[in-house]
Each structure stands twice: as structure tokens, then as C-alpha cells.
Design an enzyme around this catalytic site. Structure first.
Site, mmCIF file in Angstrom:
data_model
loop_
_atom_site.group_PDB
_atom_site.id
_atom_site.type_symbol
_atom_site.label_atom_id
_atom_site.label_comp_id
_atom_site.label_asym_id
_atom_site.label_seq_id
_atom_site.Cartn_x
_atom_site.Cartn_y
_atom_site.Cartn_z
ATOM 1 C CG ASP A 159 36.122 29.281 33.773
ATOM 2 O OD1 ASP A 159 35.468 29.105 34.811
ATOM 3 O OD2 ASP A 159 36.830 30.276 33.586
ATOM 4 C CE1 TYR A 190 35.643 30.212 28.550
ATOM 5 C CE2 TYR A 190 37.706 31.418 28.411
ATOM 6 C CZ TYR A 190 36.791 30.689 29.148
ATOM 7 O OH TYR A 190 37.023 30.452 30.474
ATOM 8 C CG ASN A 224 37.326 36.806 32.855
ATOM 9 O OD1 ASN A 224 36.880 35.792 33.400
ATOM 10 N ND2 ASN A 224 38.396 36.800 32.082
ATOM 11 C CG HIS A 309 34.247 34.081 36.657
ATOM 12 N ND1 HIS A 309 33.954 32.848 36.093
ATOM 13 C CD2 HIS A 309 35.348 34.527 36.009
ATOM 14 C CE1 HIS A 309 34.827 32.587 35.138
ATOM 15 N NE2 HIS A 309 35.695 33.576 35.068
ATOM 16 C CG HIS A 319 43.120 34.040 36.621
ATOM 17 N ND1 HIS A 319 43.311 35.116 35.800
ATOM 18 C CD2 HIS A 319 42.682 33.039 35.821
ATOM 19 C CE1 HIS A 319 43.004 34.781 34.559
ATOM 20 N NE2 HIS A 319 42.626 33.536 34.545
ATOM 21 C CG HIS A 346 38.955 33.896 36.681
ATOM 22 N ND1 HIS A 346 38.816 34.309 35.376
ATOM 23 C CD2 HIS A 346 39.803 34.787 37.270
ATOM 24 C CE1 HIS A 346 39.552 35.398 35.187
ATOM 25 N NE2 HIS A 346 40.161 35.704 36.302
ATOM 26 C CB VAL A 347 41.810 29.175 38.483
ATOM 27 C CG1 VAL A 347 43.100 28.373 38.396
ATOM 28 C CG2 VAL A 347 42.050 30.536 39.118
ATOM 29 C CG HIS A 348 40.982 27.938 32.540
ATOM 30 N ND1 HIS A 348 41.450 28.606 31.431
ATOM 31 C CD2 HIS A 348 39.884 28.623 32.948
ATOM 32 C CE1 HIS A 348 40.667 29.640 31.186
ATOM 33 N NE2 HIS A 348 39.713 29.672 32.091
HETATM 34 FE FE LIG Z 1 37.386 33.796 33.744
#
Ligand SMILES: [Fe+2]
Length: 458
Positions: A159, A190, A224, A309, A319, A346-348
Site C-alpha cells: 500500500d 493510488y 484493490n 492483499h 476493512h 490493505h489495512v493501513h
Molecule cells: Fe487495498
């Protein structure tokens, strides 16, 4: 003196909050997201239509192949010249496949991919992309031959994006000479967070990561933010920019899609899965993984590492449970085949699990809680590259038993495989301008040394 110790104890109690033996670090950088750096922060290299956004990945199953990719604004024949270090008189030339695409109102440059196979193992090569006055030179080192006790060190980032925080993460990784290849856990540029999925952000991201990705293989996992599914813009074919720009050796592992595949590298067997393609029974991804896992020979590649991911064990409200349906489908196989580590993004924020599984459940028995399982992987969520969306600082309270350590800050990890039994893992928090090892663990291989690991929190 006593007062001093007392003060230190109070500070430590403030830093870590213990629940069920699990640790939630109180360390937090800041909660407001950083903006993407301006487009001008990522200028193209000098020269008319000079090659840019150079990146490499593994090009075959065993590590004797490399795929070299780059972009030129104008149409040129894509040519790579390469030679073994110390053998400049013996240069090889090979040509590329070239592609380009349109996305809404954006037209890409010419994207070149060159596959080179049959290289020597553990050998430094130089390569040049482009010709004449705009040729640019880089180098890489091929991995050693696949074998059970081959030491090898991977970097891990997820990410990433292209903010000042992203820059700090990548700088910290690049300034540490240990990493020999990058496990990238998805969500690259992004671009889709910008109006019309501004695909110039794919170009700036390619320029941004070149300082590492042109010199060592980055192993790509789809996230994603690579979907770029935008029917409102007339863009209803998912993955278009990502698949044009990032080439992977999926056919080498009998996969039918570049969105899931495997490679061997040194003593590791790396499986890349896609959280956003079908994985139900009878689907292509399911069928591939079903055949893939039994093929792994732990006497050749002791370390089985899965990259996907969307995390299966995530105690963050962001998420939460998005990875659950994939977990239900594949977790019994991971336990059966004793996968060592699963990296997700995915989870920041950052989280490391205990070795747990939750595979006993059926519709009548009600057994649906994770339990300690020495055959289960450790799940690491490392979506903390530092992208434009900011930190995920909303953990579920109290910390669940399956969660060993979690912290809402940015960083990257280093996995040092030592031999068939031991690997040392460290997570490096971005701490002002310093990478600080904030979590570490000795991994014991699940096939060769399936003992319980002591975990160390720094
Ligand atoms: Fe993501």
C-alpha cells in the site's frame, strides 16, 4: 535512582497496553493523511523520450529469468543490452514486447517488457534500456540456485502510494542494503484516488520506485487499487493499467492469469493470490491453488510464503472481515500444507498474528473461534507503506487473542531467511527520519522445525 526506574516503568505502561498477552503499541505518528506529492516531484529522466519507470521482476519459476519493463513517451523499438559484470566485451541484445493503452482521457506511453531467461544464478548483470544518447544503465543480481539452506533476504512493503510518507518508507528500505528482492503486497500508485483515475499517477509512481525496482526484483501482488474498474468513465475492464504495466511470469507456474502465480527464489516458495478474482470452488484461482500447494517440495524450498492483499486476520475496524470469505475457502489448505507466513496489505497499519487457525467450523458445531495451531501460518498485515489515504488507527478493543502485536504507523519489513529452520523478521517503523525496528521475531520453519517461536517486541 528508584524514582528514575519508576518513571521509566510509567512511560512503558503508557506506551504498551497489554490485553490477553497481546500488545497494542501506543506509538502513533499522526492521524491526518499526507497528500500525494506534486506531479512535478517525479520528473522524467533527461533526454528526448528517455526510458523511464524501469522495473524488474522474476521472469521464470527458478530465478534464472528476469522481466525488464520500462516506458518511453514516444514509439521506439524496445531494446535491452545486458552483460555479466566483468564481461563488458560480451554484450547481449534482446528486444521487447511493446504495448500501450487508453484510459478515459489518458493515453499511455509505450510500455516495454523484455523477458530474459537462462541467466547464471547468483551473478551480477548490467543492463541498458534504450539506445544511443538516451540509453540508461542499471544492474541486478540473480538469486542463488534454489536450495533448502540458501540464505536470502526479502523486503516487504504494501500500500505504498506516492506521498511524503511513501517516500520515507521507500527511502528507509533503499538505505538498508540488506534487501535482495521486494515482496510487494499490492496497492501501488493510488491513481484511482484522483479524478478520472488520473493515470499520470501510474507514471509518477513508476518513476518513484525506480530507485529500487530497477535494481532488484519486485514481486507483484494485485490490490484493490489496481482494479481501475470505472464503468462511469467507460472503463469496465478491470486491471487495465496494472496489467499493461506490470508483467509477471504466471505461465511458468501453470497459472492461467497474471493475477495469481508462484515463483521459487533461493529457499522460498512464494505464492501470490488475488483477493479480487473469484476463488470459490471450481474457479480458475481455486483450481490452480489446489494443484499448486501439493507441488511444493519442502526439501528444496522449505519456506512457503503467501502474498495476498486483503488480510484474513485483522483486528482493525478498517476493512474488518473483508478477507473472510477467502479465508473460509483456503485456510484449511494453508494449515494442511504448513504455510510459514502470509503477508497481506490493505489495512493501513501494522499487525502480526499468533499462529492460529479457524477451520473447525461447520454449520452445526458452532466452533468458530480462532485457536492456537502450530501448523498455521503467522499472518502479517503490512499495508503501512504510507499512501494518500492515511493511517488506519482504529483497532478493535480489546485486542483479540489471535493478534500478537499491532501498531498504527507506517513502515516496511525485512525477512532474513538464514537456513531451512530459521528466519529473522523485523518490522521497521518510520520514526521521524529513522527506520526503527519496532517488531521482530525469529520464525521457525513449519516443516523442519515446527516449535513455538518466542516473539520479541522491541
Ligand atoms: Fe487495498
Amino acid at each position: 535512582m528508584v524514582m528514575g526506574i519508576f518513571t521509566v516503568a510509567i512511560v512503558l505502561l503508557n506506551i504498551i497496553e497489554l490485553s490477553n498477552g497481546a500488545i497494542t503499541s501506543g506509538y502513533q505518528r499522526k492521524s491526518e493523511p499526507s497528500m500525494d506529492l506534486p506531479l512535478e516531484s517525479f520528473p522524467p529522466p533527461p533526454g528526448h523520450s528517455a526510458p523511464e519507470q524501469v522495473h524488474i521482476t522474476q521472469g521464470d519459476h527458478e530465478g534464472r529469468g528476469v522481466i525488464i519493463s520500462w516506458v518511453t513517451p514516444k514509439k521506439h523499438p524496445g531494446v535491452v543490452t545486458y552483460w555479466e559484470a566483468g564481461h563488458e566485451q560480451k554484450k547481449h541484445k534482446t528486444s521487447s514486447k511493446t504495448t500501450h493503452y487508453k484510459f478515459y482521457n489518458y493515453t499511455s506511453g509505450y510500455i516495454h517488457h523484455t523477458l530474459i531467461k537462462g541467466l547464471k544464478h547468483d551473478t551480477k548483470y548490467y543492463y541498458e534500456v534504450g539506445q544511443h544518447e538516451v540509453a540508461r544503465r542499471f544492474h541486478f543480481t540473480t538469486p542463488p540456485p534454489v536450495g533448502p539452506d540458501v540464505p536470502y533476504t526479502f523486503g516487504v512493503i504494501g500500500d505504498l502510494g506516492q506521498t511524503a510518507d511513501s517516500n520515507q518508507t521507500l527511502e528507509h528500505y533503499v538505505s538498508n542494503p540488506q534487501g535482495q528482492a521486494m515482496l510487494f503486497i499490492g496497492d501501488l500508485s493510488y491513481a484511482d484516488d484522483h479524478p478520472f483515475h488520473d493515470n499520470r499517477r501510474w507514471d509518477t509512481w513508476g518513476r518513484f520506485v525506480e530507485k529500487s525496482a530497477a535494481y532488484q526484483a519486485w514481486i507483484w501482488t494485485p490490490g484493490n487499487h489496481e482494479l481501475d474498474f470505472a464503468p462511469e468513465l467507460g472503463e469496465s475492464v478491470p486491471w487495465k493499467p496494472f496489467l499493461h504495466r506490470y508483467s509477471v511470469p504466471y505461465k511458468e507456474s501453470k497459472s492461467t492469469s497474471p493475477l495469481w502465480y508462484s515463483i521459487k527464489r533461493a529457499s522460498a516458495y512464494i505464492i501470490v493470490l488475488n483477493s479480487y478474482s473469484a476463488y470459490g470452488k471450481y474457479t480458475p484461482q481455486y483450481s490452480w491453488l489446489e494443484q499448486e500447494l501439493p507441488k511444493i517440495n519442502r526439501k528444496q524450498t522449505p519456506w512457503v510464503i503467501v502474498l495476498l492483499h486483503s488480510p484474513w486476520y485483522n483486528s482493525n475496524n478498517y476493512h474488518y472481515m473483508e478477507g473472510e470469505s477467502m479465508r473460509v475457502m483456503f485456510e484449511p489448505w494453508f494449515v494442511e500444507h504448513k504455510v510459514d507466513i502470509v503477508f497481506a496489505g490493505h489495512v493501513h497499519s501494522y499487525e502480526r498474528s499468533e499462529r492460529v487457525s479457524n477451520i473447525k467450523y461447520n454449520i452445526t458445531d458452532g466452533l468458530s473461534a480462532p485457536i492456537r495451531d502450530s501448523s498455521a501460518p503467522v499472518y502479517i498485515t503490512i499495508g503501512d507503506g504510507g499512501n494518500v489515504e492515511g493511517i488506519a488507527n482504529n483497532f478493535i478493543d480489546p485486542q483479540p487473542h489471535y493478534s500478537a502485536f499491532r501498531e498504527a504507523s507506517f513502515g516496511h519489513a525485512i525477512l532474513e531467511i538464514k537456513n531451512r529452520t530459521h528466519a529473522f523478521y523485523t518490522w521497521h517503523r518510520n520514526h521521524d527520519n529513522e527506520p526503527v525496528a519496532a517488531d521482530s521475531m525469529w520464525f521457525y520453519n513449519r516443516f523442519w522445525h515446527p516449535e513455538e517461536e518466542p516473539s520479541t517486541i522491541r
